[in-house]
Design an enzyme around this catalytic site. Structure first.
Site, PDB file in Angstrom:
ATOM      1  NE  ARG A   1      -3.857  -0.072   0.305  1.00 19.17           N
ATOM      2  CZ  ARG A   1      -5.006  -0.153   0.965  1.00 19.17           C
ATOM      3  NH1 ARG A   1      -5.376  -1.288   1.472  1.00 19.17           N
ATOM      4  NH2 ARG A   1      -5.790   0.878   1.086  1.00 19.17           N
TER       5      ARG A   1
ATOM      6  CG  ASP B   1      -9.268  -2.844  -3.825  1.00 24.35           C
ATOM      7  OD1 ASP B   1      -8.456  -2.451  -2.971  1.00 24.35           O
ATOM      8  OD2 ASP B   1     -10.279  -3.496  -3.536  1.00 24.35           O
TER       9      ASP B   1
ATOM     10  NE  ARG C   1      -7.409   5.882   2.389  1.00 24.74           N
ATOM     11  CZ  ARG C   1      -8.168   5.086   3.127  1.00 24.74           C
ATOM     12  NH1 ARG C   1      -9.327   5.511   3.567  1.00 24.74           N
ATOM     13  NH2 ARG C   1      -7.752   3.878   3.454  1.00 24.74           N
TER      14      ARG C   1
ATOM     15  CE1 TYR D   1     -13.164  -6.648   2.633  1.00 26.78           C
ATOM     16  CE2 TYR D   1     -11.560  -8.303   1.979  1.00 26.78           C
ATOM     17  CZ  TYR D   1     -11.899  -7.192   2.720  1.00 26.78           C
ATOM     18  OH  TYR D   1     -10.976  -6.626   3.554  1.00 26.78           O
TER      19      TYR D   1
ATOM     20  NE  ARG E   1     -10.206   7.991  -2.664  1.00 26.34           N
ATOM     21  CZ  ARG E   1     -11.400   8.361  -2.256  1.00 26.34           C
ATOM     22  NH1 ARG E   1     -11.766   9.630  -2.321  1.00 26.34           N
ATOM     23  NH2 ARG E   1     -12.240   7.455  -1.787  1.00 26.34           N
TER      24      ARG E   1
HETATM   25  O1  CP3 Z   1      -0.208  -1.335  -2.580  1.00 28.57           O
HETATM   26  C1  CP3 Z   1      -0.573  -0.435  -3.356  1.00 28.57           C
HETATM   27  O2  CP3 Z   1      -0.174   0.747  -3.238  1.00 28.57           O
HETATM   28  C2  CP3 Z   1      -1.406  -0.831  -4.555  1.00 28.57           C
HETATM   29  C3  CP3 Z   1      -2.802  -0.767  -4.450  1.00 28.57           C
HETATM   30  C4  CP3 Z   1      -3.657  -1.626  -3.499  1.00 28.57           C
HETATM   31  C5  CP3 Z   1      -4.880  -1.136  -2.981  1.00 28.57           C
HETATM   32  N1  CP3 Z   1      -5.501  -2.143  -2.329  1.00 28.57           N
HETATM   33  C6  CP3 Z   1      -5.391   0.233  -3.172  1.00 28.57           C
HETATM   34  C7  CP3 Z   1      -6.473   0.747  -2.308  1.00 28.57           C
HETATM   35  C8  CP3 Z   1      -3.524  -2.955  -3.059  1.00 28.57           C
HETATM   36  C9  CP3 Z   1      -2.378  -3.928  -3.273  1.00 28.57           C
HETATM   37  C10 CP3 Z   1      -4.710  -3.277  -2.331  1.00 28.57           C
HETATM   38  C11 CP3 Z   1      -4.969  -4.611  -1.749  1.00 28.57           C
HETATM   39  C12 CP3 Z   1      -6.175  -4.821  -0.944  1.00 28.57           C
HETATM   40  N2  CP3 Z   1      -7.412  -4.257  -1.080  1.00 28.57           N
HETATM   41  C13 CP3 Z   1      -6.248  -5.781   0.103  1.00 28.57           C
HETATM   42  C14 CP3 Z   1      -5.132  -6.706   0.519  1.00 28.57           C
HETATM   43  C15 CP3 Z   1      -4.129  -6.031   1.377  1.00 28.57           C
HETATM   44  C16 CP3 Z   1      -4.629  -5.636   2.740  1.00 28.57           C
HETATM   45  O3  CP3 Z   1      -4.647  -4.411   2.997  1.00 28.57           O
HETATM   46  O4  CP3 Z   1      -4.949  -6.532   3.530  1.00 28.57           O
HETATM   47  C17 CP3 Z   1      -7.557  -5.714   0.621  1.00 28.57           C
HETATM   48  C18 CP3 Z   1      -8.093  -6.545   1.770  1.00 28.57           C
HETATM   49  C19 CP3 Z   1      -8.284  -4.761  -0.139  1.00 28.57           C
HETATM   50  C20 CP3 Z   1      -9.721  -4.381  -0.007  1.00 28.57           C
HETATM   51  C21 CP3 Z   1      -9.879  -2.962   0.320  1.00 28.57           C
HETATM   52  N3  CP3 Z   1      -9.690  -1.926  -0.580  1.00 28.57           N
HETATM   53  C22 CP3 Z   1     -10.260  -2.384   1.557  1.00 28.57           C
HETATM   54  C23 CP3 Z   1     -10.558  -3.177   2.812  1.00 28.57           C
HETATM   55  C24 CP3 Z   1     -10.309  -1.005   1.366  1.00 28.57           C
HETATM   56  C25 CP3 Z   1     -10.809   0.055   2.348  1.00 28.57           C
HETATM   57  C26 CP3 Z   1      -9.919   0.250   3.497  1.00 28.57           C
HETATM   58  C27 CP3 Z   1      -8.664   0.988   3.151  1.00 28.57           C
HETATM   59  O5  CP3 Z   1      -7.592   0.482   3.464  1.00 28.57           O
HETATM   60  O6  CP3 Z   1      -8.775   2.058   2.566  1.00 28.57           O
HETATM   61  C28 CP3 Z   1      -9.903  -0.721   0.037  1.00 28.57           C
HETATM   62  C29 CP3 Z   1      -9.747   0.600  -0.597  1.00 28.57           C
HETATM   63  C30 CP3 Z   1      -8.401   0.925  -1.165  1.00 28.57           C
HETATM   64  N4  CP3 Z   1      -7.601   0.095  -1.898  1.00 28.57           N
HETATM   65  C31 CP3 Z   1      -7.757   2.197  -1.093  1.00 28.57           C
HETATM   66  C32 CP3 Z   1      -6.559   2.090  -1.815  1.00 28.57           C
HETATM   67  C33 CP3 Z   1      -5.555   3.174  -2.076  1.00 28.57           C
HETATM   68  C34 CP3 Z   1      -8.311   3.441  -0.421  1.00 28.57           C
HETATM   69  C35 CP3 Z   1      -9.328   4.040  -1.314  1.00 28.57           C
HETATM   70  C36 CP3 Z   1      -9.451   5.525  -1.120  1.00 28.57           C
HETATM   71  O7  CP3 Z   1      -8.697   6.267  -1.764  1.00 28.57           O
HETATM   72  O8  CP3 Z   1     -10.301   5.910  -0.329  1.00 28.57           O
END
Ligand code: CP3
Length: 348
Positions: A28, A78, A32, A154, A41
């Site tokens: 990640r 994602d 944000r 999910y 975004r």
């Molecule tokens: O690593 C990176 O920079 C690449 C992008 C990436 C995102 N999500 C972008 C994202 C990766 C590799 C993920 C993986 C992901 N997504 C996982 C596995 C890793 C982990 O964290 O356990 C999971 C479970 C998700 C599902 C997901 N997506 C959740 C639970 C959420 C909301 C909570 C949160 O952390 O924001 C997201 C949204 C998400 N995915 C955001 C980003 C940058 C935030 C969205 C925003 O800008 O509001």
């Protein structure tokens, strides 16, 4: 890919060659905590719009590299795009996490139409081609997907969960029909990852963020077996592309993943003891990990001491420095800069 591995330290480490300095990237790393991410975004309108806009997604993928020069650039997307591409309704409510159209065990499974699925995901492949066109030649391009178990939770819960009650009761009470959902996710995830590699991913990571809520038989069946099968199919077509597994929270069962013949590397969560990992895991797989992302929130000497402890324990053999889970939004970017400078300068 392999011919370029010499010029890509992270890819060389994943291929089993120890590197000095130790290559690093952060789960990640885009997101944000970066003001330049929040700006793009807002321009895109929503997180999903950003994922499906290749020009913007390329830019967001590269933002962290411009600041910190990591060795890896991870595709901006994602794990929930796989159900979305199967036609499952998906939204990300501000501050609430993802919401999906929940799948009940009595419902028919989404139908897998491969052409349609890959066409829906074509912007993601375009993002990867774009990343390849502009990323530094030494940067390893990382594709990814969620593991079948985590994505299934999910889909079944309709979003995040505390107890995974619906997913577990389906899996435990009716394993045969739950297997059909997992098989669907094995097929779709394999096709998705192969297409990412076709579009220029040097390696792929499979995120099983919720593997740790399963134990023993269930963990083997719903987490290890599906990840191993996806890795086997990838290896069949692309023997030189390393597959990284991240079964978060599985404790001593990390050893099953490290010993699996199809998995090249395992990413350790922050609870894995370093001495144990060096002894029991490192002989079988390339390790990646595992700084607690909260150290990046607090920063300072404590963060660097912890990073050094990890490097001392695991860097003699092929190793990739990373976090034990993703960077959290409260992280001050200066702390990421300090950690990155430290890792890049560190020598045994
Ligand atoms: O690593 C990176 O920079 C690449 C992008 C990436 C995102 N999500 C972008 C994202 C990766 C590799 C993920 C993986 C992901 N997504 C996982 C596995 C890793 C982990 O964290 O356990 C999971 C479970 C998700 C599902 C997901 N997506 C959740 C639970 C959420 C909301 C909570 C949160 O952390 O924001 C997201 C949204 C998400 N995915 C955001 C980003 C940058 C935030 C969205 C925003 O800008 O509001």
């Amino acid at each position: 890919m392999n011919s370029e591995a010499g010029s890509k330290p992270l890819l060389s480490a994943l291929a089993g060659e120890a590197q000095t300095p130790v290559p690093f990237w952060y789960m990640r790393q885009a997101g944000r905590y970066l003001p330049e991410y929040r700006k793009l975004r807002a321009e895109a309108g929503s997180f999903l719009d950003l994922c499906y806009a290749p020009d913007l997604a390329v830019e967001v993928s590269l933002q962290p590299l411009r600041r910190y020069a990591m060795d890896g650039v991870i595709l901006f997307a994602d794990i929930l795009l796989v159900p979305h591409a199967l036609g499952v309704g998906l939204g990300y409510a501000e501050g609430e996490g993802p919401q999906l159209e929940a799948l009940d065990r009595r419902d028919p499974l989404p139908r897998y139409e491969r052409e349609k699925f890959l066409a829906h995901l074509s912007p993601i492949f375009e993002t990867l081609r774009g990343i390849n066109a502009v990323a530094p030649a030494t940067a390893t391009v990382i594709g990814f997907a969620g593991a079948p178990w985590t994505v299934a939770t999910y889909m079944v819960e309709g979003g995040g969960s505390r107890d995974f009650a619906k997913s577990k009761s389906w899996a435990f009470q009716d394993p045969q029909s739950f297997q059909k959902l997992i098989d669907l996710l094995i097929d779709t995830t394999t096709d998705y990852l192969l297409a990412q590699i076709d579009a220029g991913a040097d390696t792929v990571q499979i995120f099983d963020s919720w593997a740790g809520v399963l134990l023993e038989t269930a963990l083997r069946r719903w987490s290890l077996a599906p990840i191993s099968e996806i890795a086997r199919r990838i290896r069949q077509k692309y023997p030189d592309v390393p597959v990284i597994a991240f079964p978060r929270g599985v404790g001593t069962a990390y050893e099953w993943f490290a010993r699996d013949a199809n998995i090249s590397a395992v990413s350790l969560d922050s609870t894995v003891a370093l001495g144990w990992a060096g002894e029991r895991l490192q002989p079988h797989a390339v390790l990646q990990g595992n700084l607690d992302p909260q150290f990046l929130v607090s920063g300072g000497a404590a963060m660097l001491e912890e990073a050094e402890r990890i490097l001392m324990a695991l860097s003699g053999r092929p190793f990739v420095f990373n976090l034990g889970h993703g960077i959290v939004p409260q992280t001050p970017p200066e702390h990421v800069a300090a950690l990155s400078q430290f890792i890049a300068a560190w020598k045994t």
